[in-house]
Write an enzyme that holds these catalytic residues in place. Sequence first.
Site, PDB file in Angstrom:
ATOM      1  N   ASP A 549       0.855  -1.184   0.000  1.00  0.00           N
ATOM      2  CA  ASP A 549       0.000   0.000   0.000  1.00  0.00           C
ATOM      3  C   ASP A 549       0.898   1.243   0.000  1.00  0.00           C
ATOM      4  OD1 ASP A 549      -2.241   1.583   0.152  1.00  0.00           O
ATOM      5  OD2 ASP A 549      -2.844   0.941   2.156  1.00  0.00           O
ATOM      6  N   GLU A 552       2.732   5.058  -3.944  1.00  0.00           N
ATOM      7  CA  GLU A 552       2.664   6.001  -5.066  1.00  0.00           C
ATOM      8  C   GLU A 552       3.980   6.759  -5.317  1.00  0.00           C
ATOM      9  OE1 GLU A 552      -0.922   4.551  -3.883  1.00  0.00           O
ATOM     10  OE2 GLU A 552       0.242   5.877  -2.613  1.00  0.00           O
ATOM     11  N   ASP A 625      -8.967   3.840  -2.089  1.00  0.00           N
ATOM     12  CA  ASP A 625      -9.812   4.186  -0.945  1.00  0.00           C
ATOM     13  C   ASP A 625     -11.140   4.780  -1.394  1.00  0.00           C
ATOM     14  OD1 ASP A 625      -7.683   3.321   0.525  1.00  0.00           O
ATOM     15  OD2 ASP A 625      -6.960   5.308   1.055  1.00  0.00           O
TER      16      ASP A 625
END
Length: 958
Positions: A549, A552, A625
């Site tokens: 997770d 990015e 999300d």
Amino acid sequence: MNPPQMKNLTLLLLLLLLFSLHLTSVLSWKKDEFRNCNQTPFCKRARSRKPAPSSLIATDVSVSDGDLVAKITNRRDDQIKPLILSLSAYQDGILRLKIDEDPSSIPPPPKKRFEVPNVVVPEFTSKKLWLQNLDTKTLDGDSSPSSIVYLNEEYDAVLRHEPFEIYVRDKSSGKRVISLNSHGLFDFEQLKHKKPKSDQEEEKHDHDQYQDDDQDQDQVQVKEEKDEDENWAETFRGHTDSRPYGPQSISFDVSFYGADFVYGIPEHATSFALKPTRGPGLEDHSEPYRLFNLDVFEYVNEAPFGLYGSIPFMISHGKTHGTSGFFWLNAAEMQIDVLTAGWDADSGISLPSDRSRIDTLWMSEAGIVDAFFFVGPKPKDVVRQYTSVTGTPAMPQLFATAYHQCRWNYRDEEDVENVDTKFDENNIPYDVLWLDIEHTDGKRYFTWDRVMFPHPEEMQNKLAAKGRHMVTIVDPHTKRDDGYFLHKEATQKGYYVKDANGNDFDGWCWPGSSSYPDTLNPEIRSWWADRFSYENYVGSTPSLYIWNDMNEPSVFNGPELTMPRDALHYGGVEHRELHNVYGYYFHMATADGLQKRGNGKDRPFVLSRAIFAGSQRYGAIWTGDNTAEWEHLRVSVPMILSLGLTGISFSGADVGGFFGNPEPELLVRWYQVGAFYPFFRAHAHHDTKRREPWLFGERNTELIRDAIHVRYMLLPYFYTLFREANTSGVPVVRPLWMEFPSEEATFNNDEAFMVGNSILVQGIYAERAKHASVYLPGKQSWYDLRTGTTYKGSTTYKLDISEDSIPAFQRAGTIIPRKDRFRRSSTQMVNDPYTLVIALNSSQAAEGELYVDDGKSFDFKHGAYIHRRFVFADGKLTSVNLAPTSPGNSRFSTSSVVERIILLGNASRPKSAHIESTNLNVDIELGPLWLQRGRGSAVVTIRKPGVRIADDWTIKIL
């Protein structure tokens, strides 16, 4: 209080403030926290340019090393250094274009521009078609010559010398398929050194000598100084990124001919068919589609805003030409405009008007031009061509294709055991239970909170005894703690990304002060992979898999919640040049680690949030999300369809929505759609109410159980589709037009989707809906998946719907394999018998496939699998082997048999069936299509034919 204590307290308060701001944004997404085009200098510059005949020309055209090569020069400005161009042709109708600065220019570029490594698969380069001679001629209507590059029997590519343009055309008609720089918007900002102040002042003095007398010299000076400052730095919301080589952006126009719509370029929460962003009829403040990996909370729908992933691959589709594609291998921030007709009305450019055309504008902050043209002409052709460049999806383990249960966070081992037990008590199968960051020791990855999880191996082994698995989270941000073994080693080895001053980059994320491994470096990727060994990841077992997770990368105190663009990576590469590919390399290293820990025997499972082209080779993806809203359920379908078009088959959305508390009806409908996602996982934020399937009353538990059972029944079909994706790139979940490419009614439909070529699913996206409008394409009939009710194709139906299920249909002419016995997990279903559902078409024929292997190892790569084709024709059902049978291939075997054959649409009234291999007759009876609570219409059923799934056999209906 002494100074060190004051400093620590200040840091703690800052951390709490950052977390508070970060979590506050969960409740209200703030658009002004992220840049728009006008706040992004390269985008603003590129959009300000007007279409006009190009001033660029191709010179010195020749053949070198099998490629067409040339120089691109500006006929209006000989002070601009020439660029180097190469055109390469590859098998299957693929054209590759590369344009870069000339390293031999004087003076040479201050550094080499970044080319994205490890995305194009090595085997692609072996498919190059080596050019031998230069084919140059003047084409009809042109005043200057063009050079022709052969692609295949149907298509070739044309390099126009003056003005510079590249297009792919149909040989027989001469009509264009795709073109670049047809509107003269190509621009390539070359790297430069910042000049000393004295040189800048001298240039300014020279420039001032030529200013008109009536100009306001003070205004000119202010503007020039401002422009000069912006060349070397840019500021957004208090963050300043230096530009040590000045602006280095690239932009150009790409046109798709014979196109009705364009699709792709995920990841955006928008409609599947990309809407125009610029041109007549659109307001001036409309935004282009942004590709910039960002940690975006509660993203909004119907916005071109960039989310967690960036895949710069666009597909066009239309009734006239068919399908084509364009891919720009570039990892810098990218912005893409889809232009409305007439946007170029005043350009003075005349383009072929005999076919519909969609124009687009591609803009990137850095990198080079490394572009691929795909000619199709069919939808699956384009996907196959694209994945021949970036790789086909990895073949997942069987368990990973089943249902996953996740929450931030399951508190402790007792919580894990209770959840696991409740699934069994409620007769709900599941395969994977997930642990979020709270399972770690102070958010130090590869550790366990030994108070809450004192016996991690035992916990995992208890799940494994039921055929279940566990996934734990491992993110890139590494806690800067001198006592933390991972940070200590990474610091000593110099393995972190550096800031602009050459120090280890220090940003804030969940652990507080954090640094980030520089996974661009192959040495660091190898080191990271070794962290997953059982020796290094203490407490892990063979049944533990990984979730990446925040990759990015997410940096809470960074510009736009990510890393500064002037951070430095391996080889001096600026973060601006590779931002969109950072998470890809992290995903790659993690997948390699899981493969290494098992000595390369078992397939890894890694879920990643950040994505780039090629991510499909390393695991699964989810859409990030989302929120417990009907609109987020609806938009999940076009998001997954877009990912599938760009090679990423194994994707899904958080069932129920990550944020918020779904009402029971929304949760049930989400499970009913989610059961058909390729990646099927429920997940929720820690501030939400618990929402395990049994917490919403007996009736809702029953409905959720039914939805999950649908997935488990169809696992043989899904697994077969995953193998198809693994071999061809064709996605598991598909837009309707991929199967029905000439039906215009399907081109803009993104509320229904195909699962493989056999099942059509229509989601329900509105509260208390009583009816659904469903378009069933094609000339053949469709059968309701549960009842067997027949519907004609090419027709829109207004159907009554109930809470029990969403509309889903089997296509006439197909055969679907099922497993109808319910177990605790997919691994306990391995030896269960099969049901074959045969949906006959108007010719009383059907066919389908079944792929089976051991569900976990790489032995399938050596021929250890079963692949059968089932064909029903002339009253006979035949099983034919599709697997290779060469002596060198190892064999996979199974004792599973076919226990039921169901015929839909049978025109006769058969009484028995004859099994030719055993010379036995078995009875035929009428039975329900669906096995739950006696639902379903009576259909023809052959019970217990007893034939082995791995054998050749024929069954004749008498």
